[in-house]
Design a protein around this motif. Sequence first.
Motif, PDB file in Angstrom:
ATOM      1  N   UNK A  38       0.851  -1.188   0.000  1.00 16.21           N
ATOM      2  CA  UNK A  38       0.000   0.000   0.000  1.00 16.21           C
ATOM      3  C   UNK A  38       0.881   1.231   0.000  1.00 16.21           C
ATOM      4  N   UNK A  39       0.866   1.928  -1.117  1.00 14.21           N
ATOM      5  CA  UNK A  39       1.777   3.049  -1.331  1.00 14.21           C
ATOM      6  C   UNK A  39       1.626   4.129  -0.272  1.00 14.21           C
ATOM      7  N   UNK A  40       0.395   4.420   0.141  1.00 11.08           N
ATOM      8  CA  UNK A  40       0.149   5.573   1.005  1.00 11.08           C
ATOM      9  C   UNK A  40       0.740   5.420   2.403  1.00 11.08           C
ATOM     10  N   UNK A  41       1.173   4.216   2.787  1.00 14.54           N
ATOM     11  CA  UNK A  41       1.817   4.035   4.081  1.00 14.54           C
ATOM     12  C   UNK A  41       3.163   4.751   4.136  1.00 14.54           C
ATOM     13  N   UNK A  42       3.719   5.069   2.981  1.00 16.25           N
ATOM     14  CA  UNK A  42       4.979   5.813   2.925  1.00 16.25           C
ATOM     15  C   UNK A  42       4.730   7.172   2.248  1.00 16.25           C
ATOM     16  N   UNK A  43       3.678   7.834   2.698  1.00 15.17           N
ATOM     17  CA  UNK A  43       3.230   9.069   2.073  1.00 15.17           C
ATOM     18  C   UNK A  43       4.292  10.181   2.057  1.00 15.17           C
ATOM     19  N   UNK A  44       5.041  10.411   3.134  1.00 18.66           N
ATOM     20  CA  UNK A  44       6.042  11.491   3.086  1.00 18.66           C
ATOM     21  C   UNK A  44       7.065  11.296   1.966  1.00 18.66           C
ATOM     22  N   UNK A  45       7.439  10.047   1.703  1.00 14.67           N
ATOM     23  CA  UNK A  45       8.371   9.793   0.604  1.00 14.67           C
ATOM     24  C   UNK A  45       7.730  10.124  -0.742  1.00 14.67           C
ATOM     25  N   UNK A  46       6.472   9.703  -0.921  1.00 14.02           N
ATOM     26  CA  UNK A  46       5.785   9.969  -2.187  1.00 14.02           C
ATOM     27  C   UNK A  46       5.701  11.469  -2.441  1.00 14.02           C
ATOM     28  N   UNK A  47       5.314  12.224  -1.422  1.00 19.79           N
ATOM     29  CA  UNK A  47       5.201  13.669  -1.576  1.00 19.79           C
ATOM     30  C   UNK A  47       6.551  14.276  -1.936  1.00 19.79           C
TER      31      UNK A  47
END
Length: 291
Positions: free
Chosen positions: A125-134
């Motif tokens: 689930x990508x959003x668990x690492x949201x700070x990296x994605x942003x």
Amino acid sequence: MNKVAIVNQIIPFSCVDGPGSRLVIFLQGCNFNCKNCHNPHTIDLCDSCGDCVPTCPKKALTLIADDNNNRVIWDESLCSQCDICLSVCPKQSTPKTQQYSVREILDLIRSQVHFINGVTVSGGEASLQLPFIIALFRAMQSSPDLSHLSCMIDSNGSLSLNGWQQVLPFIQGAMIDLKAWQQDTHHYITGRGNHRIFSTLKMLAELGKLYEVRLLHIPRVSDFDSEVDAVAHYLTQLPSNVRVKLNAFQHHGVTGEALMWPSCTEAQMRQLANDLTQRGVNNLILPDIYL
């Protein structure tokens, strides 16, 4: 630029993870525990217990002490992809992950920039690492040589609305899985309810950021066929440009109880598609192959 992600896999070129050709980053870790997951080793994070290290025939795994903690290190150059480590893991996780900084991912993207239309972050689930994605998507948009690439997220939709508000300025769209219609069915399949998924879909649709809704048809388990009237009514309320992708459940990669579930045939998939079409659902995408 100092954000780091735990990455399961990077595919430099994909035509099935968003519009056009895309570099796809699969992050490790998921907050759902889907019985039908075809990549169950992406759910949990490796806790470096070390059980897998002595079983590796190529000595690609090493247990080292790192800041007073044990850590399993994977040497991809030695790995034969036999997956013995996955079979012995008590958490059914994988030690075959790597940590990437934003800068390292940007370098990978630049190596493929002439061959891709964008970047998709998936999972797990990508959003668990949201700070990296942003951090990654912000860096792409501020880089003259990368700013033309579209940024997409493939998600189970469980991110809070506040989380989506943080990342929405940096993405062109999202692909969201709706794994069941009824709350009880969704909970049975995933271990979680689906109220937040519907909230996610509503927000993304209203803001023009919903690229695709994905429905997984599991005959006699998921409820899209038995609830087809309600499902169709819901889908027809979405913007007309939103793709509705129908996926057929197969046994490839799944474990446990789901191996006893019936796989979805092409005839069953076409029946569901026909039922939805008759009720006004357009822009349906069906599987190309059934394995």
